[in-house]
Design an enzyme around this catalytic site. Structure first.
Site, PDB file in Angstrom:
ATOM      1  N   GLN A 176       0.832  -1.215   0.000  1.00  0.00           N
ATOM      2  CA  GLN A 176       0.000   0.000   0.000  1.00  0.00           C
ATOM      3  C   GLN A 176       0.861   1.258   0.000  1.00  0.00           C
ATOM      4  OE1 GLN A 176      -0.510  -2.639   1.983  1.00  0.00           O
ATOM      5  NE2 GLN A 176      -2.654  -2.947   2.484  1.00  0.00           N
TER       6      GLN A 176
ATOM      7  N   ASP B 291      -6.887   1.265  12.236  1.00  0.00           N
ATOM      8  CA  ASP B 291      -8.107   0.506  11.908  1.00  0.00           C
ATOM      9  C   ASP B 291      -9.013   0.333  13.113  1.00  0.00           C
ATOM     10  OD1 ASP B 291      -5.874  -0.445   9.939  1.00  0.00           O
ATOM     11  OD2 ASP B 291      -7.820  -0.757   8.977  1.00  0.00           O
TER      12      ASP B 291
ATOM     13  N   ASN C 215      -3.122  -1.245  13.514  1.00  0.00           N
ATOM     14  CA  ASN C 215      -2.910  -0.682  12.169  1.00  0.00           C
ATOM     15  C   ASN C 215      -2.151  -1.715  11.344  1.00  0.00           C
ATOM     16  OD1 ASN C 215      -3.221   1.523  10.303  1.00  0.00           O
ATOM     17  ND2 ASN C 215      -1.029   1.882  10.485  1.00  0.00           N
ATOM     18  N   LYS C 216      -1.892  -1.377  10.116  1.00  0.00           N
ATOM     19  CA  LYS C 216      -1.248  -2.292   9.171  1.00  0.00           C
ATOM     20  C   LYS C 216      -0.027  -2.965   9.783  1.00  0.00           C
ATOM     21  CE  LYS C 216      -2.353  -3.259   6.021  1.00  0.00           C
ATOM     22  NZ  LYS C 216      -3.136  -4.507   5.887  1.00  0.00           N
TER      23      LYS C 216
HETATM   24  O1  MRU Z   1      -5.402  -3.664   4.675  1.00  0.00           O
HETATM   25  P1  MRU Z   1      -5.709  -2.219   4.471  1.00  0.00           P
HETATM   26  O2  MRU Z   1      -5.061  -1.631   3.272  1.00  0.00           O
HETATM   27  O3  MRU Z   1      -7.205  -1.964   4.519  1.00  0.00           O
HETATM   28  O4  MRU Z   1      -5.086  -1.519   5.737  1.00  0.00           O
HETATM   29  C1  MRU Z   1      -5.176  -0.127   5.840  1.00  0.00           C
HETATM   30  C2  MRU Z   1      -4.490   0.429   7.032  1.00  0.00           C
HETATM   31  O5  MRU Z   1      -3.951  -0.283   7.839  1.00  0.00           O
HETATM   32  C3  MRU Z   1      -4.598   1.908   7.223  1.00  0.00           C
HETATM   33  O6  MRU Z   1      -3.447   2.410   7.824  1.00  0.00           O
HETATM   34  C4  MRU Z   1      -5.800   2.196   8.141  1.00  0.00           C
HETATM   35  O7  MRU Z   1      -6.952   1.580   7.633  1.00  0.00           O
HETATM   36  C5  MRU Z   1      -6.055   3.632   8.310  1.00  0.00           C
HETATM   37  S1  MRU Z   1      -6.697   4.345   6.838  1.00  0.00           S
HETATM   38  C6  MRU Z   1      -7.094   5.954   7.097  1.00  0.00           C
END
Ligand code: MRU
Length: 383
Positions: free
Chosen positions: A229, A270, A280-281
Site C-alpha cells: 500500500q 483501523d 494498524n497495518k
Molecule cells: O489492509 P488495508 O489496506 O485496509 O489496511 C489499511 C491500514 O492499515 C490503514 O493504515 C488504516 O486503515 C487507516 S486508513 C485511514
C-alpha cells in the site's frame, strides 16, 4: 488532483480499483450489498474509513435493489457481482421482490442478509461495523415507511457518511499539521490517504493540511509488505500532489531514524481500543518501537469512528489473517520456496505507551490512556 475513491454515479456506487493502482486508474460499479462486500474483501476498496463508507453504500444499494428502485446493471461491474458464488441461503438474491407474499417481510429478510454479508467482509477495521450500526439505526427510525422511502433515506445517509468523512479528515488534518514543524521529514506506514477514506486522508490528510498551511514537509513512505500500500498507493498519492516523497522498504526505517532523517511518524489506524492501544497495518508496531528508541514522536491520525470502547485493550482486537499468496509473491510472480509455511497477519497492535498522540477531529489526545479516551468520548457524547 482530487481523488474520488468512492462516488455515487448514475444510481450506482463506483469504487477505484486499488488493486491495479498505480498501473491503471479505473472505477468498478456496484449494485448490491454482496458485490460491495466482495469489493471490500478483495481489496478493491481498503483503508478503515473507506471500508465504512463502502459498507454504508452497500446497505443503501441493497435497499434500492430490494425495493426495485435500481435500473439494470450497466458498465464495468465490480468483481463478483455476476459470478459471485453466493451461498444459496442468501435470501436477498433468491426471494421474490414483489408480488406473491408480503413484500415488506421479503425486504426485511433481504436487508438482514445484506448486513450479514457486509459484516463478514473484513474483521479488523471497526469503521465497517460502525457504519453498519449507523445505517441500521437509520433503518429502524423509518422502518414503518415503504421500502422505497427507506431506500431513499438510507442512500441519503450513505451520502452524508461520505461527506462527513471528508470534513472530519480536514479538521483532523489541521490539528495534525500544527504538530509538524516547517521542513519536517515524516515517515508513514501503509496508506492512510484519500484512497483509504472518502477523500483527503487521515495521516496523509495531515500532510496535505500541513502543505496547505504553507509548511514544507517531505514524506518517507514505507513500502508496506506484503500488499505494498505504501509503494503503490501512498507514493502515488504524494507524487500526484507534488508533495516530496521518498520510498523505502520496511526494513530501512530503523536505518533512516538512526541517521537522523526522520522527524516524526504519522500513521492511520483501523481500531483503537478503550485503553489507547492502536491496531494498524502489519509493521506499524515495529515502526513505533523504533520511534521510541530514537525519541521520535509517533502520532496516530484517528477519526472518532475508529475508537472502539467495547474493546478493553489491543489484545482483544480481531486481527485479519490473509492469504499466504500475498507473502509468497506479488500477483503472478512467486518467489518463496514452494512448500514453505507462511503466516500473513494483516495488522498488528501498537501499545498505547508508544503513542505520542492520537490526532482526532476533536483535537490531539497526548499519551492516550483509558482516562483520556473515556473523557474524549464523554465530551463528544455530551456535545
Ligand atoms: O489492509 P488495508 O489496506 O485496509 O489496511 C489499511 C491500514 O492499515 C490503514 O493504515 C488504516 O486503515 C487507516 S486508513 C485511514
Amino acid at each position: 488532483m482530487k481523488v474520488e475513491t468512492l462516488r455515487w454515479f448514475n444510481n450506482r456506487l463506483e469504487m477505484v480499483d486499488q488493486r491495479i493502482l498505480p498501473a491503471a486508474f479505473e472505477y468498478l460499479s456496484y449494485y448490491t450489498a454482496a458485490s460491495v462486500a466482495e469489493g471490500i474483501r478483495s481489496m478493491v476498496v481498503r483503508g478503515a474509513p473507506a471500508i465504512g463508507v463502502a459498507a454504508a453504500y452497500g446497505v443503501a444499494l441493497e435497499a434500492l435493489r430490494l425495493s426495485q428502485l435500481l435500473p439494470p446493471c450497466r458498465g464495468k461491474v465490480g468483481m463478483g457481482v455476476e459470478s459471485l458464488s453466493l451461498d444459496t441461503s442468501t435470501p436477498s438474491l433468491t426471494l421474490p421482490l414483489h408480488g406473491g407474499g408480503d413484500s415488506s417481510v421479503d425486504f426485511k429478510t433481504g436487508m438482514e442478509a445484506g448486513f450479514t454479508v457486509l459484516a463478514a467482509s473484513r474483521p479488523t477495521a471497526v469503521n465497517l461495523f460502525w457504519a453498519l450500526q449507523r445505517m441500521r439505526k437509520v433503518w429502524e427510525g423509518v422502518a414503518t415507511q415503504s421500502p422505497q422511502e427507506i431506500a431513499q433515506r438510507l442512500l441519503a445517509e450513505a451520502h452524508e457518511i461520505l461527506a462527513e468523512d471528508i470534513r472530519i479528515n480536514k479538521t483532523m488534518g489541521a490539528h495534525g499539521a500544527a504538530l509538524l514543524k516547517d521542513g519536517a521529514r515524516v515517515l508513514t506506514h501503509c496508506n492512510a490517504g484519500a484512497l483509504a477514506t472518502a477523500g483527503w486522508g487521515t495521516a496523509l490528510g495531515v500532510f496535505r493540511s500541513a502543505v496547505e498551511a504553507g509548511k514544507k514537509i517531505s514524506v518517507i513512505a514505507d513500502e508496506t509488505r506484503p500488499f505494498l500500500q505504501g509503494a503503490r498507493l501512498t507514493a502515488w498519492e504524494m507524487v500526484q500532489e507534488n508533495i516530496p516523497v521518498t520510498l523505502i522498504t520496511d526494513n530501512m526505517a530503523g536505518y533512516m531514524m538512526a541517521q537522523g532523517e526522520v522527524d516524526a511518524v504519522v500513521v492511520g489506524t483501523d481500531r483503537v481500543a478503550a485503553n489507547g492501544d492502536v491496531a494498524n497495518k502489519i509493521g506499524t508496531y515495529m515502526v513505533a518501537v523504533l520511534a521510541k528508541r530514537h525519541n521520535i514522536p509517533f502520532y496516530v491520525a484517528c477519526p472518532l469512528s475508529t475508537i472502539d470502547l467495547s474493546i478493553a485493550s489491543g489484545k482483544d482486537i480481531p486481527i485479519e489473517e490473509r492469504s499466504a499468496d500475498e507473502v509468497k509473491g506479488f500477483r503472478d510472480t512467486h518467489w518463496a520456496a514452494e512448500g514453505v509455511k507462511i503466516r500473513n497477519p494483516s495488522f498488528d497492535v501498537t501499545p498505547a505507551e508508544l503513542v505520542t498522540g492520537l490526532i482526532t477531529e476533536r483535537g490531539v489526545v497526548l499519551q492516550p490512556d483509558v482516562q483520556s479516551i473515556r473523557k474524549l468520548m464523554a465530551d463528544v457524547a455530551s456535545s
